[in-house]
Write a protein that holds these residues in place. Structure first.
Motif, PDB file in Angstrom:
ATOM      1  N   LEU A 190      56.478-103.776   8.348  1.00 60.45           N
ATOM      2  CA  LEU A 190      55.795-103.384   7.111  1.00 60.45           C
ATOM      3  C   LEU A 190      55.553-101.878   7.053  1.00 60.45           C
ATOM      4  O   LEU A 190      55.545-101.280   5.980  1.00 60.45           O
ATOM      5  CB  LEU A 190      54.445-104.118   6.994  1.00 60.45           C
ATOM      6  N   GLU A 191      55.329-101.277   8.212  1.00 57.20           N
ATOM      7  CA  GLU A 191      55.017 -99.860   8.245  1.00 57.20           C
ATOM      8  C   GLU A 191      56.225 -99.001   7.880  1.00 57.20           C
ATOM      9  O   GLU A 191      56.077 -97.806   7.604  1.00 57.20           O
ATOM     10  CB  GLU A 191      54.486 -99.484   9.627  1.00 57.20           C
ATOM     11  N   SER A 192      57.412 -99.604   7.881  1.00 55.91           N
ATOM     12  CA  SER A 192      58.615 -98.860   7.521  1.00 55.91           C
ATOM     13  C   SER A 192      58.850 -98.840   6.015  1.00 55.91           C
ATOM     14  O   SER A 192      59.729 -98.120   5.529  1.00 55.91           O
ATOM     15  CB  SER A 192      59.839 -99.464   8.212  1.00 55.91           C
ATOM     16  N   LEU A 193      58.074 -99.646   5.265  1.00 57.20           N
ATOM     17  CA  LEU A 193      58.253 -99.698   3.820  1.00 57.20           C
ATOM     18  C   LEU A 193      57.672 -98.461   3.156  1.00 57.20           C
ATOM     19  O   LEU A 193      56.591 -97.988   3.531  1.00 57.20           O
ATOM     20  CB  LEU A 193      57.592-100.944   3.237  1.00 57.20           C
ATOM     21  N   SER A 194      58.356 -97.975   2.150  1.00 60.55           N
ATOM     22  CA  SER A 194      57.823 -96.875   1.353  1.00 60.55           C
ATOM     23  C   SER A 194      56.746 -97.431   0.421  1.00 60.55           C
ATOM     24  O   SER A 194      56.680 -98.647   0.193  1.00 60.55           O
ATOM     25  CB  SER A 194      58.937 -96.233   0.529  1.00 60.55           C
ATOM     26  N   PRO A 195      55.883 -96.582  -0.138  1.00 60.80           N
ATOM     27  CA  PRO A 195      54.872 -97.072  -1.095  1.00 60.80           C
ATOM     28  C   PRO A 195      55.499 -97.850  -2.249  1.00 60.80           C
ATOM     29  O   PRO A 195      54.961 -98.878  -2.668  1.00 60.80           O
ATOM     30  CB  PRO A 195      54.201 -95.780  -1.583  1.00 60.80           C
ATOM     31  N   ARG A 196      56.646 -97.396  -2.760  1.00 62.30           N
ATOM     32  CA  ARG A 196      57.281 -98.106  -3.873  1.00 62.30           C
ATOM     33  C   ARG A 196      57.846 -99.451  -3.419  1.00 62.30           C
ATOM     34  O   ARG A 196      57.730-100.455  -4.133  1.00 62.30           O
ATOM     35  CB  ARG A 196      58.383 -97.223  -4.470  1.00 62.30           C
ATOM     36  N   GLU A 197      58.411 -99.515  -2.230  1.00 62.41           N
ATOM     37  CA  GLU A 197      58.908-100.787  -1.710  1.00 62.41           C
ATOM     38  C   GLU A 197      57.762-101.773  -1.516  1.00 62.41           C
ATOM     39  O   GLU A 197      57.893-102.964  -1.820  1.00 62.41           O
ATOM     40  CB  GLU A 197      59.645-100.570  -0.383  1.00 62.41           C
ATOM     41  N   ARG A 198      56.640-101.279  -1.033  1.00 60.86           N
ATOM     42  CA  ARG A 198      55.471-102.141  -0.856  1.00 60.86           C
ATOM     43  C   ARG A 198      54.972-102.648  -2.210  1.00 60.86           C
ATOM     44  O   ARG A 198      54.562-103.801  -2.357  1.00 60.86           O
ATOM     45  CB  ARG A 198      54.378-101.371  -0.120  1.00 60.86           C
ATOM     46  N   GLN A 199      55.018-101.775  -3.227  1.00 59.64           N
ATOM     47  CA  GLN A 199      54.610-102.146  -4.569  1.00 59.64           C
ATOM     48  C   GLN A 199      55.511-103.250  -5.124  1.00 59.64           C
ATOM     49  O   GLN A 199      55.030-104.228  -5.720  1.00 59.64           O
ATOM     50  CB  GLN A 199      54.677-100.906  -5.461  1.00 59.64           C
ATOM     51  N   VAL A 200      56.799-103.107  -4.922  1.00 59.54           N
ATOM     52  CA  VAL A 200      57.748-104.127  -5.371  1.00 59.54           C
ATOM     53  C   VAL A 200      57.537-105.433  -4.608  1.00 59.54           C
ATOM     54  O   VAL A 200      57.588-106.525  -5.184  1.00 59.54           O
ATOM     55  CB  VAL A 200      59.198-103.625  -5.197  1.00 59.54           C
ATOM     56  N   LEU A 201      57.279-105.339  -3.315  1.00 60.88           N
ATOM     57  CA  LEU A 201      57.022-106.527  -2.502  1.00 60.88           C
ATOM     58  C   LEU A 201      55.862-107.333  -3.060  1.00 60.88           C
ATOM     59  O   LEU A 201      55.964-108.546  -3.252  1.00 60.88           O
ATOM     60  CB  LEU A 201      56.731-106.111  -1.056  1.00 60.88           C
ATOM     61  N   VAL A 202      54.744-106.667  -3.322  1.00 61.28           N
ATOM     62  CA  VAL A 202      53.560-107.360  -3.840  1.00 61.28           C
ATOM     63  C   VAL A 202      53.864-108.013  -5.188  1.00 61.28           C
ATOM     64  O   VAL A 202      53.493-109.171  -5.433  1.00 61.28           O
ATOM     65  CB  VAL A 202      52.376-106.380  -3.969  1.00 61.28           C
ATOM     66  N   ALA A 203      54.566-107.291  -6.055  1.00 61.69           N
ATOM     67  CA  ALA A 203      54.899-107.839  -7.373  1.00 61.69           C
ATOM     68  C   ALA A 203      55.808-109.069  -7.248  1.00 61.69           C
ATOM     69  O   ALA A 203      55.618-110.070  -7.950  1.00 61.69           O
ATOM     70  CB  ALA A 203      55.566-106.767  -8.224  1.00 61.69           C
ATOM     71  N   LEU A 204      56.784-109.011  -6.356  1.00 53.97           N
ATOM     72  CA  LEU A 204      57.708-110.137  -6.174  1.00 53.97           C
ATOM     73  C   LEU A 204      56.992-111.386  -5.685  1.00 53.97           C
ATOM     74  O   LEU A 204      57.205-112.485  -6.207  1.00 53.97           O
ATOM     75  CB  LEU A 204      58.817-109.747  -5.185  1.00 53.97           C
ATOM     76  N   VAL A 205      56.162-111.224  -4.687  1.00 50.96           N
ATOM     77  CA  VAL A 205      55.515-112.411  -4.110  1.00 50.96           C
ATOM     78  C   VAL A 205      54.431-112.953  -5.041  1.00 50.96           C
ATOM     79  O   VAL A 205      53.985-114.084  -4.868  1.00 50.96           O
ATOM     80  CB  VAL A 205      54.927-112.113  -2.713  1.00 50.96           C
ATOM     81  N   THR A 265      67.558-103.102  -6.090  1.00 52.73           N
ATOM     82  CA  THR A 265      67.880-102.332  -4.881  1.00 52.73           C
ATOM     83  C   THR A 265      66.680-102.287  -3.936  1.00 52.73           C
ATOM     84  O   THR A 265      66.830-102.454  -2.717  1.00 52.73           O
ATOM     85  CB  THR A 265      68.297-100.897  -5.254  1.00 52.73           C
ATOM     86  N   TYR A 266      65.484-102.067  -4.515  1.00 51.72           N
ATOM     87  CA  TYR A 266      64.271-102.076  -3.695  1.00 51.72           C
ATOM     88  C   TYR A 266      64.099-103.433  -3.015  1.00 51.72           C
ATOM     89  O   TYR A 266      63.739-103.511  -1.834  1.00 51.72           O
ATOM     90  CB  TYR A 266      63.038-101.781  -4.549  1.00 51.72           C
ATOM     91  N   LYS A 267      64.345-104.509  -3.782  1.00 51.18           N
ATOM     92  CA  LYS A 267      64.199-105.864  -3.237  1.00 51.18           C
ATOM     93  C   LYS A 267      65.139-106.071  -2.057  1.00 51.18           C
ATOM     94  O   LYS A 267      64.731-106.565  -0.997  1.00 51.18           O
ATOM     95  CB  LYS A 267      64.471-106.895  -4.327  1.00 51.18           C
ATOM     96  N   ARG A 276      66.521-103.838  -0.164  1.00 51.13           N
ATOM     97  CA  ARG A 276      66.160-102.947   0.939  1.00 51.13           C
ATOM     98  C   ARG A 276      64.973-103.477   1.722  1.00 51.13           C
ATOM     99  O   ARG A 276      64.977-103.501   2.962  1.00 51.13           O
ATOM    100  CB  ARG A 276      65.861-101.558   0.381  1.00 51.13           C
ATOM    101  N   LEU A 277      63.922-103.940   1.000  1.00 49.54           N
ATOM    102  CA  LEU A 277      62.738-104.394   1.725  1.00 49.54           C
ATOM    103  C   LEU A 277      62.972-105.725   2.421  1.00 49.54           C
ATOM    104  O   LEU A 277      62.429-105.974   3.501  1.00 49.54           O
ATOM    105  CB  LEU A 277      61.520-104.437   0.795  1.00 49.54           C
ATOM    106  N   MET A 278      63.810-106.591   1.837  1.00 45.33           N
ATOM    107  CA  MET A 278      64.136-107.844   2.514  1.00 45.33           C
ATOM    108  C   MET A 278      64.925-107.573   3.791  1.00 45.33           C
ATOM    109  O   MET A 278      64.764-108.273   4.792  1.00 45.33           O
ATOM    110  CB  MET A 278      64.922-108.766   1.578  1.00 45.33           C
ATOM    111  N   ASP A 279      65.771-106.549   3.756  1.00 49.69           N
ATOM    112  CA  ASP A 279      66.521-106.169   4.949  1.00 49.69           C
ATOM    113  C   ASP A 279      65.580-105.607   6.011  1.00 49.69           C
ATOM    114  O   ASP A 279      65.674-105.969   7.190  1.00 49.69           O
ATOM    115  CB  ASP A 279      67.583-105.135   4.583  1.00 49.69           C
ATOM    116  N   LYS A 280      64.638-104.751   5.595  1.00 46.34           N
ATOM    117  CA  LYS A 280      63.703-104.154   6.545  1.00 46.34           C
ATOM    118  C   LYS A 280      62.791-105.214   7.180  1.00 46.34           C
ATOM    119  O   LYS A 280      62.442-105.118   8.362  1.00 46.34           O
ATOM    120  CB  LYS A 280      62.846-103.095   5.847  1.00 46.34           C
ATOM    121  N   LEU A 281      62.418-106.214   6.375  1.00 42.97           N
ATOM    122  CA  LEU A 281      61.508-107.242   6.873  1.00 42.97           C
ATOM    123  C   LEU A 281      62.247-108.435   7.470  1.00 42.97           C
ATOM    124  O   LEU A 281      61.608-109.372   7.952  1.00 42.97           O
ATOM    125  CB  LEU A 281      60.591-107.711   5.738  1.00 42.97           C
ATOM    126  N   ASP A 282      63.588-108.396   7.410  1.00 46.40           N
ATOM    127  CA  ASP A 282      64.428-109.453   7.979  1.00 46.40           C
ATOM    128  C   ASP A 282      64.092-110.814   7.377  1.00 46.40           C
ATOM    129  O   ASP A 282      63.909-111.806   8.095  1.00 46.40           O
ATOM    130  CB  ASP A 282      64.276-109.488   9.511  1.00 46.40           C
TER     131      ASP A 282
END
Length: 213
Positions: A149-164, A185-187, A189-195
């Motif tokens: 989670l710490e590798s996510l950018s603020p925008r990626e984290r924002q997209v994550l919260v909105a998606l879930v 693209t953000y989705k 990227r963050l799914m890849d980072k969070l596996d």
């Protein structure tokens, strides 16, 4: 604040019933004064900008608030303001992140009325206060490898919260004022980072790590 002045507290929680309950608890102490309420991150920042606040009683998860990001924003804009986190998450890792972000105290929502009021006074006076059920765990907690989670950018984290929370790519794009392809693209990227392989996996991951209720 003079010794005789009341401690002016703002309650920030997106649940009206929780705010009502907290308001009734604080009214039991005649040295505490309710200075306002907020149901989302924007309302928190707007109320704090008006001044006249001695302590913010903050739910860790609200609309517009991603994990401990709001604490960091508050600390940057109002460095001297005591923040007392009141959350459902009894996770020492989350508690440590909140404290490192600038919170003066961390409590879970199953504490007693007496402990809450005690914590309000401690944190308002500039002292730290951690839920007794978490204190020992925080002391024992060994340094961990960085969380994905710490590798996510603020925008990626924002997209994550909105998606879930069930928002569509189109809705998220409109809210962020970007193209849907950008959100896609953000989705990815963050799914890849969070596996995580699917949206349902992403939701379970977010709940498990305290990103959403």
């Amino acid at each position: 604040m003079s010794p005789a002045a009341k401690t002016r507290v703002v309650i920030a929680d997106d649940h009206a019933l929780v705010r009502e309950g907290l308001r009734k608890v604080l009214e039991l102490d005649d040295t505490v004064e309710l200075a306002g309420e907020a149901a989302n991150a924007d309302e928190v920042m707007a109320r704090l900008a008006q001044g006249g606040v001695d302590l913010l009683l903050l739910d860790l998860l609200m609309p517009g608030c991603n994990d401990v990001d709001l604490i960091q924003r508050i600390h940057a804009a109002h460095a001297g303001l005591p923040v007392l986190v009141l959350t459902m998450h009894a996770d020492p890792h989350i508690a440590r992140r909140a404290l490192e972000a600038g919170a003066g105290g961390y409590l879970t929502k199953d504490i007693s009325t007496e402990l809450l009021i005690d914590a309000v006074h401690h944190v308002a006076a500039g002292r730290s206060y951690v839920d007794p059920s978490l204190s020992a765990a925080l002391i024992r907690q060994e340094p961990k490898a960085p969380e994905p989670l710490e590798s996510l950018s603020p925008r990626e984290r924002q997209v994550l919260v909105a998606l879930v929370r069930g928002q569509s790519l189109v809705d998220i794009a409109a809210a962020l004022q970007v193209a849907p392809n950008t959100v896609s693209t953000y989705k990815t990227r963050l799914m890849d980072k969070l596996d995580q392989a699917s949206l349902s996996d992403l939701v379970r991951y977010a709940v498990r790590h305290g990103i959403v209720d």
